[in-house]
Design a protein around this motif. Structure first.
Motif, mmCIF file in Angstrom:
data_model
loop_
_atom_site.group_PDB
_atom_site.id
_atom_site.type_symbol
_atom_site.label_atom_id
_atom_site.label_comp_id
_atom_site.label_asym_id
_atom_site.label_seq_id
_atom_site.Cartn_x
_atom_site.Cartn_y
_atom_site.Cartn_z
ATOM 1 N N ALA A 185 0.837 -1.203 0.000
ATOM 2 C CA ALA A 185 0.000 0.000 0.000
ATOM 3 C C ALA A 185 0.870 1.251 0.000
ATOM 4 C CB ALA A 185 -0.921 -0.014 1.220
ATOM 5 N N LYS A 186 1.958 1.200 0.764
ATOM 6 C CA LYS A 186 2.880 2.354 0.824
ATOM 7 C C LYS A 186 3.481 2.608 -0.556
ATOM 8 C CE LYS A 186 4.282 5.565 2.810
ATOM 9 N NZ LYS A 186 3.286 6.558 3.094
ATOM 10 N N ASN A 187 3.838 1.525 -1.240
ATOM 11 C CA ASN A 187 4.440 1.668 -2.569
ATOM 12 C C ASN A 187 3.463 2.267 -3.581
ATOM 13 O OD1 ASN A 187 6.809 0.626 -1.607
ATOM 14 N ND2 ASN A 187 6.392 -1.470 -2.263
ATOM 15 N N LEU A 188 2.162 2.169 -3.284
ATOM 16 C CA LEU A 188 1.155 2.779 -4.166
ATOM 17 C C LEU A 188 0.855 4.218 -3.745
ATOM 18 C CD1 LEU A 188 -1.373 -0.223 -4.396
ATOM 19 C CD2 LEU A 188 0.093 0.612 -6.243
ATOM 20 N N GLY A 189 1.456 4.655 -2.630
ATOM 21 C CA GLY A 189 1.285 6.045 -2.213
ATOM 22 C C GLY A 189 0.194 6.269 -1.186
ATOM 23 N N LEU A 190 -0.312 5.191 -0.561
ATOM 24 C CA LEU A 190 -1.345 5.370 0.463
ATOM 25 C C LEU A 190 -0.721 5.779 1.796
ATOM 26 C CD1 LEU A 190 -2.693 3.134 -1.596
ATOM 27 C CD2 LEU A 190 -4.377 2.989 0.237
ATOM 28 N N THR A 191 -1.522 6.329 2.662
ATOM 29 C CA THR A 191 -1.120 6.554 4.048
ATOM 30 C C THR A 191 -1.429 5.263 4.802
ATOM 31 O OG1 THR A 191 -1.612 8.890 3.916
ATOM 32 C CG2 THR A 191 -1.573 7.946 6.122
ATOM 33 N N VAL A 192 -0.401 4.704 5.455
ATOM 34 C CA VAL A 192 -0.549 3.365 6.035
ATOM 35 C C VAL A 192 -0.492 3.431 7.563
ATOM 36 C CG1 VAL A 192 0.470 1.071 6.169
ATOM 37 C CG2 VAL A 192 0.448 2.286 3.984
ATOM 38 N N VAL A 193 -1.532 2.869 8.173
ATOM 39 C CA VAL A 193 -1.609 2.818 9.632
ATOM 40 C C VAL A 193 -1.605 1.344 10.048
ATOM 41 C CG1 VAL A 193 -2.955 3.461 11.677
ATOM 42 C CG2 VAL A 193 -3.021 4.907 9.626
ATOM 43 N N GLY A 194 -0.571 0.929 10.752
ATOM 44 C CA GLY A 194 -0.482 -0.454 11.207
ATOM 45 C C GLY A 194 -0.862 -0.550 12.673
ATOM 46 N N VAL A 195 -1.510 -1.653 13.029
ATOM 47 C CA VAL A 195 -1.843 -1.922 14.436
ATOM 48 C C VAL A 195 -1.056 -3.162 14.836
ATOM 49 C CG1 VAL A 195 -3.689 -2.575 16.025
ATOM 50 C CG2 VAL A 195 -4.146 -0.937 14.178
ATOM 51 N N ALA A 196 -0.361 -3.093 15.973
ATOM 52 C CA ALA A 196 0.438 -4.244 16.424
ATOM 53 C C ALA A 196 0.451 -4.285 17.947
ATOM 54 C CB ALA A 196 1.847 -4.155 15.867
ATOM 55 N N LYS A 222 5.577 -2.317 21.461
ATOM 56 C CA LYS A 222 6.295 -1.103 21.075
ATOM 57 C C LYS A 222 7.349 -1.433 20.021
ATOM 58 C CE LYS A 222 8.713 2.635 23.314
ATOM 59 N NZ LYS A 222 9.503 3.020 24.466
ATOM 60 N N ASP A 223 8.045 -2.562 20.234
ATOM 61 C CA ASP A 223 9.092 -2.967 19.288
ATOM 62 C C ASP A 223 8.530 -3.183 17.894
ATOM 63 O OD1 ASP A 223 10.914 -2.894 21.213
ATOM 64 O OD2 ASP A 223 11.246 -5.072 21.376
ATOM 65 N N LYS A 224 7.388 -3.883 17.834
ATOM 66 C CA LYS A 224 6.776 -4.157 16.530
ATOM 67 C C LYS A 224 6.362 -2.839 15.870
ATOM 68 C CE LYS A 224 5.128 -8.878 17.394
ATOM 69 N NZ LYS A 224 4.016 -9.825 17.356
ATOM 70 N N CYS A 225 5.787 -1.929 16.668
ATOM 71 C CA CYS A 225 5.353 -0.642 16.103
ATOM 72 C C CYS A 225 6.563 0.129 15.563
ATOM 73 C CB CYS A 225 4.619 0.187 17.161
ATOM 74 S SG CYS A 225 2.974 -0.461 17.522
ATOM 75 N N GLN A 226 7.665 0.062 16.304
ATOM 76 C CA GLN A 226 8.871 0.775 15.870
ATOM 77 C C GLN A 226 9.403 0.209 14.555
ATOM 78 O OE1 GLN A 226 11.414 0.890 19.254
ATOM 79 N NE2 GLN A 226 11.252 3.116 19.302
ATOM 80 N N TRP A 227 9.347 -1.129 14.425
ATOM 81 C CA TRP A 227 9.811 -1.781 13.185
ATOM 82 C C TRP A 227 8.971 -1.285 12.005
ATOM 83 C CZ3 TRP A 227 7.555 -6.262 10.422
ATOM 84 C CH2 TRP A 227 8.405 -6.775 9.444
ATOM 85 N N LEU A 228 7.676 -1.150 12.231
ATOM 86 C CA LEU A 228 6.778 -0.726 11.142
ATOM 87 C C LEU A 228 7.104 0.688 10.655
ATOM 88 C CD1 LEU A 228 3.303 -2.144 12.266
ATOM 89 C CD2 LEU A 228 4.891 -3.036 10.576
ATOM 90 N N THR A 229 7.308 1.607 11.595
ATOM 91 C CA THR A 229 7.550 2.991 11.154
ATOM 92 C C THR A 229 9.013 3.196 10.742
ATOM 93 O OG1 THR A 229 7.797 3.567 13.488
ATOM 94 C CG2 THR A 229 5.676 4.062 12.465
ATOM 95 N N ASP A 230 9.942 2.617 11.528
ATOM 96 C CA ASP A 230 11.360 2.922 11.269
ATOM 97 C C ASP A 230 11.926 2.124 10.106
ATOM 98 O OD1 ASP A 230 10.859 4.348 13.472
ATOM 99 O OD2 ASP A 230 12.342 3.404 14.777
ATOM 100 N N GLU A 231 11.496 0.861 9.969
ATOM 101 C CA GLU A 231 12.108 0.001 8.929
ATOM 102 C C GLU A 231 11.234 -0.111 7.678
ATOM 103 O OE1 GLU A 231 15.063 -1.772 9.092
ATOM 104 O OE2 GLU A 231 15.516 -0.756 10.981
ATOM 105 N N LEU A 232 9.927 -0.204 7.883
ATOM 106 C CA LEU A 232 9.048 -0.466 6.730
ATOM 107 C C LEU A 232 8.389 0.791 6.167
ATOM 108 C CD1 LEU A 232 7.280 -3.841 7.657
ATOM 109 C CD2 LEU A 232 9.564 -3.424 6.749
ATOM 110 N N GLY A 233 8.534 1.919 6.874
ATOM 111 C CA GLY A 233 7.994 3.175 6.325
ATOM 112 C C GLY A 233 6.501 3.365 6.502
ATOM 113 N N ASP A 279 3.243 4.981 7.977
ATOM 114 C CA ASP A 279 3.103 6.358 8.454
ATOM 115 C C ASP A 279 2.814 6.394 9.953
ATOM 116 O OD1 ASP A 279 3.075 8.032 5.828
ATOM 117 O OD2 ASP A 279 1.913 6.221 5.447
ATOM 118 N N HIS A 280 2.033 5.430 10.420
ATOM 119 C CA HIS A 280 1.715 5.342 11.851
ATOM 120 C C HIS A 280 1.671 3.870 12.250
ATOM 121 C CE1 HIS A 280 0.339 9.540 11.801
ATOM 122 N NE2 HIS A 280 -0.221 9.221 10.646
ATOM 123 N N ALA A 281 2.056 3.586 13.496
ATOM 124 C CA ALA A 281 1.888 2.235 14.030
ATOM 125 C C ALA A 281 1.415 2.394 15.461
ATOM 126 C CB ALA A 281 3.198 1.475 13.971
#
Ligand code: NAP
Length: 333
Positions: free
Chosen positions: A168-179, A182-193, A195-197
């Motif tokens: 979804a990010k590669n298509l230009g969407l704003t991506v909100v992940g739920v996990a 804290k570690d998992k949320c950090q991986w989503l924003t810091d490593e995978l880009g 927008d919010h986790a």
């Protein structure tokens, strides 16, 4: 020479416990005409196994029969062959079961390239990848025209969710992940880009979600059910689309959780579609190629969580239900 397999010998009362399985040892068989022998190297553990061990005959795939080898997908190498299409040395993948060796006639077994690490195959090209790809492009029908719209993904740091978010990010969407940490949320924003986790275990989860989606949610990729479902559902925009891929929070429950009110489906003209991949296995070659190309271009990152030895599968499966897996759960033999 002998090999070990894990057989299902009882149905779980609630969660999966090791005593529903038996580890048996038997002689390695000789392949007959048209058959080949596979030495398994990596087995996949998936949340769907919770359904496969239940007695439910109404589901999308029959339950595993008591006494049978537990169903699982995996990767192995052909070590003996009487089948010209699968010569010795071919690397293959299929629903071959929790077993150290498997005999096959080629049905449902696909050759796979040897230059991609097994972990990458099971994390990206296999079930998590094809599920994400189908959910994103066929169910939610996302395209670059959706750039700027918002998608929410539960189990966002899981094998499926993390790929959905990156597509979804590669298509230009704003991506909100739920996990769930804290570690998992950090991986989503810091490593995978992403927008919010947001950690659904935080007491102010709903407030954090509201702040993350000031313009509402256009697409929802549902993997979990549970506490995140209603707050996401309530924020769906008009004509929003929801892909119901999994409800892991409910797999151990005798009575399903009450779903959200249908009133919003009318008021917001929502489309909600459940899907299961066995209906779409004929598209594996097409999806596999697309995923392989995304992987080669560096568009998809993954992480795998490896446990060792066939015996580790009987308790290791529960890492998925406890949220203790950090990525695709794989048994290395
Ligand atoms: N429809 C299909 O054909 C298909 C195919 C593959 C997978 N699926 C479904 O997709 C979902 C994700 O599968 P996956 O293979 O990618 O697994 P996964 O996300 O890698 O692992 C499961 C994750 O679910 C989360 N979880 C567990 N219990 C939970 C609960 N009570 N509430 C909220 N989250 C919970 C945990 O993450 P946290 O730490 O974030 O809680 C856990 O790490 C599952 O529901 C699965 O059944 C469906």
């Amino acid at each position: 020479m002998t090999y070990r397999s894990i057989k299902l010998i009882a149905r779980p009362k609630k969660e999966i416990t090791a005593d529903i399985f038996s580890i048996t040892s038997q002689d390695i068989p000789e392949p007959k005409d048209g058959e080949f022998l596979i030495k398994m190297t990596h087995l996949s553990l998936d949340p769907a196994m919770r359904g496969w061990v239940s007695a439910d005959t109404e589901s999308y795939i029959p339950p595993v029969e008591l006494g049978d080898v537990m169903r699982a997908s995996g990767i192995g190498e052909v070590v003996e062959s009487n089948n010209a299409q699968f010569p010795v040395g071919t690397r293959v993948m299929g629903l071959l079961g929790l077993t150290e060796y498997a005999l096959s006639n080629g049905q449902g077994v696909n050759p796979i390239p040897k230059n991609i690490p097994a972990e990458a195959v099971l994390s990206v090209i296999a079930l998590p990848g094809i599920t994400s790809y189908h959910g994103v492009f066929d169910v939610l029908k996302l395209s670059a025209d959706d750039a700027g719209k918002t998608i929410a993904i539960t189990a966002g740091a899981g094998s499926v969710g993390s790929l959905v978010g990156q597509m979804a990010k590669n298509l230009g969407l704003t991506v909100v992940g739920v996990a769930g940490s804290k570690d998992k949320c950090q991986w989503l924003t810091d490593e995978l880009g992403f927008d919010h986790a947001i950690n659904y275990k935080d007491t102010n989860f709903v407030e954090q979600l509201a702040n993350a989606v000031p313009n509402g949610i256009d697409f929802f990729f549902e993997n979990t059910g549970g506490v995140a479902q209603a707050p996401i559902f309530e924020r769906m925009n008009a004509h929003g689309r929801i892909a119901v891929c999994g409800l892991i929070s409910e797999y151990d429950k005798e009575t399903p959780d009450p779903g959200p009110s249908w009133l919003n489906i009318i008021k917001k003209r929502l489309s909600i579609q459940g899907f299961t991949m066995p209906d779409h296995f004929h598209r594996i070659p097409e999806y596999g190629q697309a995923l392989g190309s995304m992987l080669a271009k560096g568009e998809l990152k993954y992480r795998s969580h490896t446990i060792e030895g066939i015996e580790s599968a009987t308790t290791g499966i529960n890492l998925l239900f406890e949220g203790k897996n950090q990525g695709k759960l794989i048994v290395k033999l």
